[in-house]
Scaffold this motif. Structure first.
Motif, PDB file in Angstrom:
ATOM      1  N   GLY A 230       6.005   9.602   3.424  1.00 12.19           N
ATOM      2  CA  GLY A 230       6.625   8.477   2.456  1.00 12.19           C
ATOM      3  C   GLY A 230       7.669   7.698   2.930  1.00 12.19           C
ATOM      4  N   ALA A 231       8.362   8.725   3.711  1.00 11.11           N
ATOM      5  CA  ALA A 231       9.576   8.054   4.431  1.00 11.11           C
ATOM      6  C   ALA A 231       9.291   7.003   5.481  1.00 11.11           C
ATOM      7  N   ILE A 232       8.045   7.246   6.224  1.00  8.24           N
ATOM      8  CA  ILE A 232       7.685   6.325   7.090  1.00  8.24           C
ATOM      9  C   ILE A 232       7.207   5.009   6.575  1.00  8.24           C
ATOM     10  N   ALA A 233       6.499   5.265   5.363  1.00 13.01           N
ATOM     11  CA  ALA A 233       6.054   3.860   4.652  1.00 13.01           C
ATOM     12  C   ALA A 233       7.269   3.050   4.151  1.00 13.01           C
ATOM     13  N   ASP A 234       8.307   3.806   3.692  1.00 11.42           N
ATOM     14  CA  ASP A 234       9.429   3.321   3.349  1.00 11.42           C
ATOM     15  C   ASP A 234      10.113   2.631   4.231  1.00 11.42           C
ATOM     16  N   TYR A 235      10.371   3.119   5.657  1.00 13.18           N
ATOM     17  CA  TYR A 235      11.106   2.389   6.619  1.00 13.18           C
ATOM     18  C   TYR A 235      10.075   1.239   7.131  1.00 13.18           C
ATOM     19  N   LEU A 236       8.765   1.487   7.059  1.00  6.46           N
ATOM     20  CA  LEU A 236       8.231   0.194   7.623  1.00  6.46           C
ATOM     21  C   LEU A 236       8.572  -1.080   6.670  1.00  6.46           C
ATOM     22  N   GLU A 237       8.330  -0.580   5.453  1.00  7.58           N
ATOM     23  CA  GLU A 237       8.528  -1.678   4.467  1.00  7.58           C
ATOM     24  C   GLU A 237       9.788  -2.503   4.748  1.00  7.58           C
ATOM     25  N   LEU A 238      11.017  -1.343   4.874  1.00  5.81           N
ATOM     26  CA  LEU A 238      12.229  -1.987   5.287  1.00  5.81           C
ATOM     27  C   LEU A 238      12.207  -3.045   6.282  1.00  5.81           C
ATOM     28  N   THR A 239      11.650  -2.310   7.684  1.00  5.88           N
ATOM     29  CA  THR A 239      11.810  -2.958   8.999  1.00  5.88           C
ATOM     30  C   THR A 239      11.055  -4.250   9.039  1.00  5.88           C
ATOM     31  N   GLN A 240       9.593  -4.124   8.584  1.00  7.45           N
ATOM     32  CA  GLN A 240       8.656  -5.293   8.750  1.00  7.45           C
ATOM     33  C   GLN A 240       8.845  -6.218   7.689  1.00  7.45           C
ATOM     34  N   LYS A 241       9.714  -5.955   6.495  1.00  8.05           N
ATOM     35  CA  LYS A 241      10.121  -7.056   5.482  1.00  8.05           C
ATOM     36  C   LYS A 241       8.792  -7.523   4.853  1.00  8.05           C
ATOM     37  N   GLY A 242       7.950  -6.508   4.558  1.00  7.17           N
ATOM     38  CA  GLY A 242       6.579  -6.785   3.543  1.00  7.17           C
ATOM     39  C   GLY A 242       5.360  -6.873   4.623  1.00  7.17           C
ATOM     40  N   ARG A 243       5.459  -7.044   5.820  1.00  3.02           N
ATOM     41  CA  ARG A 243       4.289  -7.175   6.593  1.00  3.02           C
ATOM     42  C   ARG A 243       3.978  -5.864   7.300  1.00  3.02           C
ATOM     43  N   MET A 244       3.068  -5.242   6.380  1.00  2.00           N
ATOM     44  CA  MET A 244       2.655  -3.662   6.805  1.00  2.00           C
ATOM     45  C   MET A 244       1.865  -3.743   7.863  1.00  2.00           C
ATOM     46  N   PRO A 245       2.028  -3.002   8.729  1.00  2.00           N
ATOM     47  CA  PRO A 245       0.949  -2.521   9.621  1.00  2.00           C
ATOM     48  C   PRO A 245      -0.006  -2.104   9.365  1.00  2.00           C
ATOM     49  N   LEU A 246      -1.427  -2.176  10.177  1.00  2.00           N
ATOM     50  CA  LEU A 246      -2.616  -1.549   9.951  1.00  2.00           C
ATOM     51  C   LEU A 246      -2.415  -0.145  10.289  1.00  2.00           C
ATOM     52  N   LEU A 247      -2.447   0.617   9.423  1.00  2.00           N
ATOM     53  CA  LEU A 247      -2.453   2.067   9.722  1.00  2.00           C
ATOM     54  C   LEU A 247      -3.649   2.806   9.457  1.00  2.00           C
ATOM     55  N   ARG A 248      -4.139   3.621  10.240  1.00  2.00           N
ATOM     56  CA  ARG A 248      -5.512   4.563   9.824  1.00  2.00           C
ATOM     57  C   ARG A 248      -4.980   5.451   8.953  1.00  2.00           C
ATOM     58  N   PRO A 249      -5.827   6.158   7.961  1.00  2.00           N
ATOM     59  CA  PRO A 249      -5.494   7.074   7.050  1.00  2.00           C
ATOM     60  C   PRO A 249      -4.962   8.288   7.636  1.00  2.00           C
ATOM     61  N   PRO A 250      -4.065   8.742   7.128  1.00  2.00           N
ATOM     62  CA  PRO A 250      -3.329  10.036   7.818  1.00  2.00           C
ATOM     63  C   PRO A 250      -4.257  11.374   8.226  1.00  2.00           C
ATOM     64  N   VAL A 251      -3.951  11.695   9.331  1.00  2.00           N
ATOM     65  CA  VAL A 251      -4.645  13.085   9.736  1.00  2.00           C
ATOM     66  C   VAL A 251      -4.024  14.343   9.623  1.00  2.00           C
ATOM     67  N   ARG A 252      -4.153  15.342   8.896  1.00  2.00           N
ATOM     68  CA  ARG A 252      -3.426  16.556   8.904  1.00  2.00           C
ATOM     69  C   ARG A 252      -3.871  17.551   9.967  1.00  2.00           C
ATOM     70  N   GLU A 253      -2.798  17.846  10.844  1.00  2.00           N
ATOM     71  CA  GLU A 253      -2.937  18.726  11.763  1.00  2.00           C
ATOM     72  C   GLU A 253      -2.468  20.021  11.576  1.00  2.00           C
ATOM     73  N   ALA A 254      -3.353  21.032  12.054  1.00  2.00           N
ATOM     74  CA  ALA A 254      -3.042  22.444  11.723  1.00  2.00           C
ATOM     75  C   ALA A 254      -1.935  22.859  12.694  1.00  2.00           C
ATOM     76  N   LEU A 255      -1.187  23.783  12.214  1.00  2.00           N
ATOM     77  CA  LEU A 255      -0.002  24.066  13.274  1.00  2.00           C
ATOM     78  C   LEU A 255      -0.497  24.765  14.380  1.00  2.00           C
ATOM     79  N   GLY A 256      -1.384  25.733  14.077  1.00  2.00           N
ATOM     80  CA  GLY A 256      -1.968  26.555  15.155  1.00  2.00           C
ATOM     81  C   GLY A 256      -3.153  25.916  15.979  1.00  2.00           C
ATOM     82  N   GLY A 257      -3.454  24.592  15.583  1.00  2.00           N
ATOM     83  CA  GLY A 257      -4.588  23.999  16.311  1.00  2.00           C
ATOM     84  C   GLY A 257      -4.445  23.718  17.833  1.00  2.00           C
TER      85      GLY A 257
END
Length: 875
Positions: A230-257
């Protein structure tokens, strides 16, 4: 204007303000002073403020990207304020009206998208670290490619994970004490308020970003993971002034992967960057044979995070083996892949409205090549290649649309026009004909005016101020200013050497031509928007095709590397085996090949009968101990990255953690001596290594007194054997430790062989079972160029110490009491030293011309020279 500037500046603290004024971005006050120094440009003044001159500097809009890159690399953030209306519109509101301006973007290290600001073969990650109660998480995104990942990350793991991903910028909660960790990872630190990390608000932000009702389809994320994303999404909203980048859905990585590799180990092994700085000399540079930017970025990720999933490793190895066995297919794939552009970054620019016609052309070219590559693979049954091939097809309609709409080589900017192919749009074709025929009419009109006036130098020209006008020299203009021509040619402007006129017909034609030009550009802009929309509607499948191409590229690159360098497929399983036959260091071998020299391969066997396996390695400096240690660690990394390895045969049980304590360096910024750094890194190993870890240690304890160092090294080795029970290579100069092999069942001695010949030390670079009998330090010092007097003095001291130790006559200091003091003698003047007389053999060889003797004469000469040597020896 200054009131507007100061208001915008106050709304964007912490960033330099690029304030658009016509064709320049201007900076004022402290921003100007800082920017002028950073960019090495002139600092001027403009007006006054509170009685003081206002510092000012500026950069051209057309060259702004290069200046932005310099500022970002020097740690600045830049707010870009654009003119939001035409200055002519502002003037309609009154003479004192100011052109409306707004900040359209905040440029920071982690939010770059422009091709000129990015390294094509590396990711540009923006990371975020969040803690919610007892949990914490790390998220990272590359807005230039859309990659978005998150993982649970305890604070103790933050440093290693940042080292793995190497983000350019790290977002943290205000007041967090993470500046040191961010600096060590090379990331700019950005503090955000608590609201940015609110996990409930984060869920809403992310759902809006991905246009979904719930995130359940992407994974079951913890509150800390939601906060970090959420902090990344908020920061992108701030820096890109509403023009949000085209992001792929988040992938969850396992710590021991993935294999865990800490920052010190990455640095010591030079995985992606050499110790001297830069990519050259690193493992990545030595093995990178990818031909696409996406493949190169994937290679860096695989090397930075080798897998611990056996099925994944085996599938990747099988794909590499398939192309090794079918070199024709591998070569054809690499040839086709070499024409694949960077579709991921083209998509990102289009989504952020920073793209141009060439980005559309890149999508067209990439999808066209994807279809060809899918046809090459056919019905391939190899899992990795089959899955990739499935993602390469299904884009025919979009390819046809872009083929029909775009010219072969479009311009960079949409505003320049000329990128839509003829025949695609009837309205555009008609408007272009009017525009283009207008040029012919102008030429015909010029000829008529020349005939009518009799002025051969008359020309019809155009500029942005006057539009179309008739121009002639002052001398010839007298005829046109006099009756009857003055009624036909209307005077408009007089310059130093020219006089300009117009006519009623010319003004009417200008209106028609200018309208056609503007109309054509407007139509092309509309077509560009439609084409961009069509591409973005297929962003998901296009992104999958780009990732599939990267996977194929990396597989083909690994196969090409294995075939060219004689690498083999390693056996990787869940055991604790570590058996390498004929292992080689990929970076050192590459460097030696360039010199025409061969690398000496060596074996390594760290497990026998399932007991803890440690090799205690002794031998002189310069013999190759560090190279041997590193090469085995790199072989483990390559094996778990899915590549073949530089060896005759390799059997590697999964390595869960890789630790390296090699080399000497201090950390003065944190008040740490070389020895302190060594001890901190060693402590991290002893506290974390498990029984599936691989540890390489070099010269533990050398930064302190001899007996202190020996004691520490001894205790560390015992701890690795008894507590960590891991696989380890332990290099040391403390020969006393070799006795441990008789007491600890999991420790075995090995040494790097050398040979002495006529007082010279010859390094064989061969690792053998057994222990070294001496260090050869004095000989190595002589090779390094120490003055002969120092080398001889060292020999005397060493001889005295060795005799005393054998006789048991006392401590080192007492043993040297009877040694005569060193007497320094002046160095001989250049040329003063006597030159040795050439031997009879040398004289005989100097008189010889090899080109004129036969094979029989050469053999006779060998016998002759041998006899001469025997005579010299007898004498």
């Amino acid at each position: 204007m200054m009131v507007q500037y100061l208001a915008i500046r106050e709304a964007n603290p912490g960033a330099l303000l690029f304030y658009r004024m016509g064709d320049f971005y201007e900076m004022f006050f402290d921003d100007a002073v800082a920017a002028a120094a950073a960019l090495d440009i002139a600092l001027t003044k403009r007006g006054t403020h509170m009685g003081e001159p206002i510092p000012m500097c500026g950069v051209p809009v057309h060259a702004a990207e290069s200046y932005l890159l310099t500022l970002i690399r020097k740690g600045f953030r830049v707010a870009i304020a654009e003119q939001m209306e035409d200055p002519a519109e502002a003037r309609k509101r009154g003479s004192k009206a100011v052109v409306a301006r707004e900040v359209v973007r905040l440029v920071t290290p982690g939010t770059l998208t422009e091709e000129s600001l990015l390294e094509a073969r590396r990711h540009n990650f923006l990371a975020s670290f969040a803690s919610v109660r007892e949990d914490s998480a790390l998220a990272w995104v590359d807005i230039s490619t859309g990659a978005f990942r998150v993982m649970t990350c305890p604070p103790a793991r933050l440093g290693p994970e940042l080292a793995r991903n190497a983000p350019r910028e790290l977002l943290v909660l205000e007041g967090s004490d993470l500046a040191e960790i961010a600096a060590e990872a090379g990331a700019a630190l950005t503090e955000l308020p608590a609201g940015s990390f609110d996990s409930s608000a984060a869920q809403r932000r992310l759902c809006a970003l991905f246009s979904v009702e719930t995130l359940d389809g992407f994974g079951n994320f913890s509150r800390a993971e939601l906060a970090a994303m959420g902090a990344i999404a908020d920061y992108l909203e701030l820096t890109q002034k509403g023009r949000m980048p085209l992001l792929r859905p988040p992938v969850r990585e396992a710590l021991g992967g993935a294999m865990q590799i800490d920052a010190a180990t990455r640095r010591n092994l030079e995985l992606t960057q050499a110790l001297s700085g830069g990519r050259e000399g690193s493992l990545l540079a030595a093995i990178d044979r990818t031909v696409t930017a996406g493949g190169a970025r994937l290679l860096e990720r695989r090397i930075s995070a080798p897998s611990r999933n056996l099925d994944e490793i085996h599938a990747r190895q099988s794909a590499v083996a398939h192309l090794v066995d079918d070199p024709r297919l591998g070569a054809d794939l690499r040839s086709a892949l070499s024409h694949v552009p960077d579709m991921d970054r083209a998509l990102s620019r289009l989504a952020l409205e920073r793209g141009g016609p060439r980005d559309l052309a890149a999508i067209r070219a990439g999808l066209t090549q994807a279809a060809r590559i899918a046809a090459m693979l056919g019905d391939d049954q190899i899992q990795v290649l089959a899955e990739a091939a499935r993602d390469l097809t299904g884009h025919d309609a979009l390819i046809d649309l872009l083929d029909e709409a775009l010219v072969a080589e479009p311009p960079l900017l949409a505003r320049d026009g000329g990128f839509v192919a003829a025949g695609y749009d009837e309205d555009l074709d008609e408007t272009r004909r009017l525009r283009d025929e207008g040029r012919g009419v102008i030429a015909s009109m010029q000829a008529d005016y020349i005939a009518e006036s009799g002025v051969q130098s008359l020309k019809i020209k155009h500029n942005n101020v006057l539009g179309y006008f008739i121009e002639t020299t002052s001398t010839h203009a007298e005829k046109m200013l006099a009756p009857p021509l003055n009624e036909r040619f209307i005077h408009r402007q007089t310059t130093a050497n020219q006089i300009r006129f117009t006519t009623v017909e010319l003004s009417e034609l200008e209106t028609r031509i200018l309208n056609a030009r503007d109309r054509a550009l407007e139509i092309e802009r509309q077509i560009f928007a439609r084409l961009t929309g069509a591409v973005l509607e297929q962003a998901g499948p296009i992104g999958q095709a780009a990732r599939a191409l990267a996977e194929i590229d990396l597989t083909a690159a690994f196969a090409d590397l294995a075939s060219a360098e004689g690498w083999v497929r390693p056996e990787v399983d869940s055991s604790r085996a570590f058996m390498i036959e004929g292992g080689r260091h990929p970076v050192v071998e590459r460097a030696l090949k360039r010199k025409g020299e061969a690398f000496v391969a060596n074996d390594c066997a760290l497990t026998e009968g399932g007991t803890p396996a440690i090799w205690l390695l002794t031998g002189p400096n310069m013999a190759g101990k560090s190279t041997f240690l590193r090469q085995n660690a790199l072989i483990a990394i390559l094996a778990q990255a899915g590549a073949f390895v530089p060896a005759r045969r390799a059997h590697i049980g999964l390595v869960s953690q890789l630790f390296s304590r090699v080399g000497a360096a201090d950390d003065l910024a944190r008040g740490r001596s070389t020895f302190m750094v060594e001890m901190v890194e060693t402590a991290a190993i002893l506290n974390q290594a498990d029984d599936h870890a691989l540890v390489i240690l070099d010269e533990i304890g050398r930064g302190t007194a001899t007996w202190d160092g020996l004691s520490i090294a001894w205790a560390v080795l015992e701890h690795l054997h008894a507590r960590n029970r891991c696989r380890a290579l332990f290099a040391t100069h403390y020969h006393e430790m070799t006795s441990l092999s008789a007491r600890l069942p999991g420790v075995e001695n090995a040494t790097v062989a050398v040979r002495e010949w006529e007082g010279e030390v010859i390094f064989l670079h061969e690792v053998r079972k057994g222990a070294a009998d001496r260090s050869y330090g004095v000989q190595v010092a002589r090779l390094a160029g120490l003055p002969p007097s120092v080398v001889e003095r060292a020999r005397d001291i060493l001889h005295q110490l060795e005799n005393g130790e054998r006789q048991g006559t006392g401590k080192p200091a007492a043993l040297l009491d009877d040694l005569p003091l060193f007497r320094a003698t002046p160095a001989p003047a250049p040329g003063a030293m006597s030159q040795p007389q050439p031997s009879a053999v040398e004289e005989r060889l100097r008189k010889l011309n090899p080109d004129t003797i036969s094979a029989r004469e050469a053999l006779d000469l060998v016998y002759e020279l041998r006899a001469m040597l025997d005579e010299d020896g007898a004498a």
